[in-house]
Scaffold this motif. Structure first.
Motif, mmCIF file in Angstrom:
data_model
loop_
_atom_site.group_PDB
_atom_site.id
_atom_site.type_symbol
_atom_site.label_atom_id
_atom_site.label_comp_id
_atom_site.label_asym_id
_atom_site.label_seq_id
_atom_site.Cartn_x
_atom_site.Cartn_y
_atom_site.Cartn_z
ATOM 1 N N UNK A 100 0.959 -0.850 0.154
ATOM 2 C CA UNK A 100 -0.155 0.045 0.036
ATOM 3 C C UNK A 100 0.793 1.148 0.099
ATOM 4 N N UNK A 101 0.583 2.227 -0.680
ATOM 5 C CA UNK A 101 0.997 3.598 -0.792
ATOM 6 C C UNK A 101 0.145 4.631 -0.408
ATOM 7 N N UNK A 102 0.488 5.118 0.904
ATOM 8 C CA UNK A 102 -0.608 6.179 1.453
ATOM 9 C C UNK A 102 -0.108 7.566 1.265
ATOM 10 N N UNK A 103 -0.738 8.462 0.692
ATOM 11 C CA UNK A 103 -0.458 9.857 0.507
ATOM 12 C C UNK A 103 -1.263 10.745 1.394
ATOM 13 N N UNK A 104 -0.889 11.614 2.102
ATOM 14 C CA UNK A 104 -1.649 12.568 2.833
ATOM 15 C C UNK A 104 -0.735 13.899 3.332
ATOM 16 N N UNK A 124 3.120 14.848 -3.342
ATOM 17 C CA UNK A 124 3.050 14.004 -4.553
ATOM 18 C C UNK A 124 4.258 13.813 -5.516
ATOM 19 N N UNK A 125 5.318 14.649 -5.198
ATOM 20 C CA UNK A 125 6.521 14.168 -5.922
ATOM 21 C C UNK A 125 7.074 13.037 -5.411
ATOM 22 N N UNK A 126 7.170 12.871 -4.128
ATOM 23 C CA UNK A 126 7.656 11.653 -3.483
ATOM 24 C C UNK A 126 6.768 10.466 -3.801
ATOM 25 N N UNK A 127 5.493 10.780 -3.710
ATOM 26 C CA UNK A 127 4.568 9.625 -4.125
ATOM 27 C C UNK A 127 4.571 9.415 -5.725
#
Length: 230
Positions: free
Chosen positions: A129-133, A159-162
């Protein structure tokens, strides 16, 4: 030229961008001190040597020793963007098998999530899982919650690291808010939902009762893994 180091986190990985020289003396002491401060809590390390003009024998030995220290802390250290001279030294001495020089930061980060050789005792990271917040506190809570449920979790607060982690880990599920999803699509040129399941953060996740928030997120993730793209 004195060695300068800039640090940033990409998921569980700390990227140290080095500029100057990695040589015997103050420069070697600076780098070793920086890495030792990360261990054992942050044992996954990338040394970005794109700005390093020269590495002497002591410096190369230090990199090998720091990798041993990182692995002793159940992590690893990877080198990327080294100049041609360093790459040739590693190749000629056959030390590239011990400290592979990755061409780019992305490839070094990806290697943390890639299966290793059978005789290598180091285990790769998991990224189901990748969680972006934008909230680090929300990410810490969600990460520990999902890890306790048995998932391999990576997180990103922008979002860049995501984007990097999306390419490096190839997660099965992306947990992301609508605005970040749109900006990520603009960066990548495609909607992530075309090749993986996407779960939106439950409404008011950061402010509602933690138990209710946990139940809702776990349910949404379980459903995404069972049924695929949402």
């Amino acid at each position: 030229m004195p060695l300068s180091i800039a640090s940033r986190s990409v998921g569980d990985i700390t990227v140290l961008t080095c500029t100057g020289r990695i040589v015997e003396g103050d420069e070697a002491i600076t780098l070793e001190s920086y890495v030792r401060k990360l261990l054992p809590r942050q044992p996954y390390i990338v040394i970005d040597a794109g700005g390093v003009a020269f590495v002497d024998s002591c410096g190369l030995g230090l990199l090998l020793r720091l990798r041993t220290l990182a692995r002793a802390a159940a992590g690893d250290l990877k080198l990327c963007a080294a100049n041609h001279h360093v790459g040739e030294v590693l190749r000629v001495t056959k030390l590239a098998a011990v400290l592979p020089p990755y061409p780019s930061e992305l490839e070094a980060i990806t290697a943390f999530y890639t299966a290793v050789e059978a005789d290598d005792p180091w285990a790769p990271l998991e990224g189901d899982l990748l969680c972006v917040h934008s909230s680090l506190d929300v990410l810490v809570y969600a990460r520990e919650l999902l890890k306790q449920a048995g998932y391999g979790v990576v997180t990103a607060s922008n979002v860049s690291d995501a984007r990097v982690l999306l390419r490096a880990t190839r997660p099965r599920v992306l947990v992301i808010d609508a605005d970040s999803r749109a900006r990520l699509a603009a960066l990548t040129g495609e909607d992530a939902s075309t090749h993986l399941a996407v779960v939106g953060w439950p409404a008011d996740f950061s402010t509602e009762d933690p138990g209710d928030a946990a139940h809702q997120l776990l349910s949404e993730v379980s459903r995404a893994l069972t049924h695929g793209r949402l």
